[in-house]
Motif scaffolding. Structure first.
Motif, mmCIF file in Angstrom:
data_model
loop_
_atom_site.group_PDB
_atom_site.id
_atom_site.type_symbol
_atom_site.label_atom_id
_atom_site.label_comp_id
_atom_site.label_asym_id
_atom_site.label_seq_id
_atom_site.Cartn_x
_atom_site.Cartn_y
_atom_site.Cartn_z
ATOM 1 N N ASN A 22 0.784 -1.397 0.243
ATOM 2 C CA ASN A 22 -0.002 -0.421 -0.156
ATOM 3 C C ASN A 22 1.022 1.400 0.160
ATOM 4 O OD1 ASN A 22 -2.872 -0.770 0.362
ATOM 5 N ND2 ASN A 22 -2.064 -2.274 1.516
ATOM 6 N N GLN A 23 2.327 1.016 -0.319
ATOM 7 C CA GLN A 23 3.123 2.281 -0.397
ATOM 8 C C GLN A 23 3.098 2.920 1.061
ATOM 9 O OE1 GLN A 23 3.876 3.498 -4.262
ATOM 10 N NE2 GLN A 23 1.791 2.204 -5.357
ATOM 11 N N LEU A 24 3.173 2.567 1.837
ATOM 12 C CA LEU A 24 3.193 3.356 3.036
ATOM 13 C C LEU A 24 4.710 3.317 3.804
ATOM 14 C CD1 LEU A 24 0.011 2.124 5.159
ATOM 15 C CD2 LEU A 24 -0.134 4.065 4.052
ATOM 16 N N PRO A 25 5.371 4.282 3.829
ATOM 17 C CA PRO A 25 6.136 4.291 3.946
ATOM 18 C C PRO A 25 6.519 3.604 5.456
ATOM 19 C CG PRO A 25 6.000 5.820 3.191
ATOM 20 C CD PRO A 25 5.207 5.638 3.292
ATOM 21 N N LYS A 58 -6.296 2.142 11.077
ATOM 22 C CA LYS A 58 -5.265 3.410 12.054
ATOM 23 C C LYS A 58 -4.556 4.282 11.389
ATOM 24 C CE LYS A 58 -2.397 5.073 15.199
ATOM 25 N NZ LYS A 58 -2.984 6.493 16.445
ATOM 26 N N VAL A 59 -4.153 4.038 9.820
ATOM 27 C CA VAL A 59 -3.681 4.982 9.310
ATOM 28 C C VAL A 59 -4.713 5.923 8.103
ATOM 29 C CG1 VAL A 59 -1.663 3.915 9.037
ATOM 30 C CG2 VAL A 59 -3.208 3.268 7.319
ATOM 31 N N GLY A 60 -5.747 5.387 8.777
ATOM 32 C CA GLY A 60 -6.899 6.321 7.859
ATOM 33 C C GLY A 60 -7.518 5.503 6.791
ATOM 34 N N LEU A 62 -12.131 1.715 -1.587
ATOM 35 C CA LEU A 62 -12.111 0.946 -0.417
ATOM 36 C C LEU A 62 -10.954 -0.134 0.123
ATOM 37 C CD1 LEU A 62 -15.687 0.869 -0.335
ATOM 38 C CD2 LEU A 62 -15.036 2.379 0.379
ATOM 39 N N ASN A 63 -10.407 0.245 0.838
ATOM 40 C CA ASN A 63 -9.587 -0.556 1.642
ATOM 41 C C ASN A 63 -8.516 -0.354 1.599
ATOM 42 O OD1 ASN A 63 -6.977 -1.689 -0.207
ATOM 43 N ND2 ASN A 63 -5.523 -0.079 0.102
#
Length: 552
Positions: A164-167, A215-217, A301-302
């Motif tokens: 999901n390309q979250l660093p 948590k990350v929204g 939606l993910n």
């Protein structure tokens, strides 16, 4: 983020005076934290550590009843070892202050009173801060994951964040001293890993990917009562359809159960996609497409999963894993395929602990200097081999067939030949994976002679073909014997449409056995397994959907 200057003094009047003088000179470049006891300050420092904030300097009174300044610094420097330290002393404490310079590594001691600060305080702090800045490296400001390399749960969290390309920053509790400090600050034990620490200082112990997403929204609830188009699956086909649907003004929602990009999103380098002569990663392609879709107002939606599909009059109803439902005038199924599992002894037990399905790019850095094995002979396996070769000592591809020519693109075969630390073994298969808590060795078997041998192995990546992700559909649409969805002309058998087809007109291109429900991409019967064809199918399907809506 500005670093902190921390001042600790049990005398409220002195504490406020120190804070005032620090703010007057340093507030533009630093944040000031004031505490009136050592224990109070240590609690605050733990929160700063969890938020990955930085402390540049401690200014601490020596004579405090609960905890002396030297005692406080001895604990504080375990959290922020690079911070400069000034001990504030009275005349009678001079000898203790001098000893502290040697024993507690105090950088300077400052006599009370320190006024005027322009002469007796600021020059000292300026000099220490200049020295601190010379060696300061800004800390990572994203999500941090604490865990063991061989933990399946930790691998699952890392994969979710990467896809999901979250660093994020990975900290191995067995190797990184900072990981142990953070673990203590979260009050979690080694038996409660993984722990995910967020930039605001909060943490989750042994979280699910759904809890991390919340948590990350990430958005997991629909906003509209009815959509023109519901796209299920955010691979190349689904993303293309969503982009074109949104650009044409259709109220569009895109549902993805893992991460945008699908299997293409896991490719380290796609080199034969039109318009990108230097190639691009699957994640880059997914990121660009997702940004386009959002620009055109597509709701995403993910992570969210469709579990059933039914028709209710003019509406097509999609039920999600959380029990909620979406209503749409049309539905496009682009759920793609999933890698097949390898059913040999040891594989299931060691999945996530040395055995991985897919390219496993999150494990690439951990494989530095090691020997990596890859099962598979198609493009995805070749791309993974090239990627891992830049990290691992050697990459061995295990191919069941006699050669790669029937399953892999020519350009990629040539790339493998030109990479010296890639070895391709043909006519070989894995008969067993061995290890207790992690992968330790593999039993290899010759595909023809059945001769066996054992090799040492720490990492195995499996890319052995795929099955369509369509079981959730049940009998709602017609599928072939392998589970791929039939559509358009493929629905015709012996010159006749299925008896369940209710309309006079034949199905549109990519329309399934149910009017208004379409399919595109790898889940479709007869599809071409290429990124470009998936994008093309998604684009064409969206146009067929517009035609369907015009006729409703």
């Amino acid at each position: 983020m500005k670093p902190f200057l921390v001042t600790v003094d049990d005398d409220p009047e002195v504490s406020r005076a120190v804070e005032r003088d620090l703010r007057r000179r340093f507030a533009e470049q630093y944040r000031i934290l004031r505490a009136e006891s050592g224990p109070e300050a240590l609690v605050s420092l733990e929160q700063l550590k969890l938020r990955n904030d930085t402390v540049a300097l401690f200014l601490v009174d020596q004579r405090m009843p609960q905890m002396t300044g030297v005692e406080f610094l001895a604990q504080a420097i375990t959290l922020f070892p690079d911070a400069k330290r000034i001990l504030l002393t009275a005349y009678a404490d001079t000898d203790a202050a001098i000893r502290a310079i040697n024993d507690a590594q105090v950088d300077y001691y400052l006599m009370k009173p320190w006024h005027p600060p322009e002469e007796r305080l600021y020059p000292i702090i300026d000099d220490l801060l200049e020295d601190w800045r010379a060696s300061f490296k800004a800390p990572f400001q994203g999500i941090r994951v604490l865990g063991h390399r061989w933990s399946p749960q930790t691998h699952q969290i890392k994969e979710f964040l990467a896809k999901n390309q979250l660093p994020y920053q990975w900290l191995d509790v067995e190797k990184d001293a900072e990981a142990e400090q953070l673990l203590q600050s979260t009050h979690a034990g080694n038996d409660q890993l993984p722990v995910v620490v967020f930039p605001d200082g909060s943490s989750l112990i042994q979280p699910t990917t759904l809890q991390v997403a919340e948590k990350v929204g990430f958005r997991m609830k629909a906003e509209q009562p009815l959509y023109d188009l519901i796209v299920i699956g955010a691979g190349p086909a689904g993303l293309a359809a969503a982009v074109y649907g949104g650009s044409e003004g259709l109220k569009t929602v895109l549902i993805e159960r893992e991460a945008p990009g699908g299997q293409a999103g896991m490719s380290s380098r796609i080199e034969n996609y039109l318009g990108f002569p230097a190639g691009l990663s699957g994640q880059d392609l997914a990121r660009r497409a997702l940004t386009q879709a959002q620009r055109f107002g597509v709701e995403i939606l993910n992570p969210q999963q469709a579990v059933s599909l039914r028709v209710a009059g003019p509406a097509r109803i999609v039920t999600l894993a959380d029990g909620s439902e979406l209503s749409g005038k049309t539905v496009l199924i682009t759920t793609g395929v999933s890698y097949r599992t390898l059913d040999v002894p040891g594989m299931a037990e060691l999945t996530g602990a040395g055995v991985y399905y897919g390219a496993g790019m999150t494990e690439a850095l951990a494989s530095k200097g090691e020997d990596v094995f890859i099962i598979g002979g198609a493009n995805s396996a070749g791309q993974a081999a090239v990627y891992f070769a830049s990290h691992a000592r050697q990459v061995t591809m295990l191919v069941r067939g006699d050669s790669l020519t029937a399953t892999m693109s020519h350009y990629l075969i040539e790339r493998l030949k030109q990479t010296p630390n890639i070895l391709v073994e043909t006519s070989v298969e894995v008969a067993e994976a061995c290890g207790t808590s992690r992968l330790e060795s593999l039993v290899l078997q010759h595909a023809k002679t059945r001769d066996r041998r054992r090799v040492q192995a720490q990492s195995l990546f499996i890319l052995i073909g795929a099955s369509p992700h369509t079981d959730w559909l049940g009998d709602s649409v017609l599928r072939d014997e392998y589970g791929f969805i039939l559509s358009g002309p493929d629905l015709v058998r012996d010159g006749c449409l299925p008896s369940s087809w209710p309309l006079q007109r034949p199905p549109y291109l990519f329309e399934t056995s149910v009017p208004g429900i379409f399919v595109a991409g790898d889940a479709r019967h007869g599809s071409i397994k290429r990124v470009a064809s998936g994008v093309g199918e998604g684009t064409i399907a969206e146009k067929m959907i517009e035609r369907y809506l015009d006729g409703v």
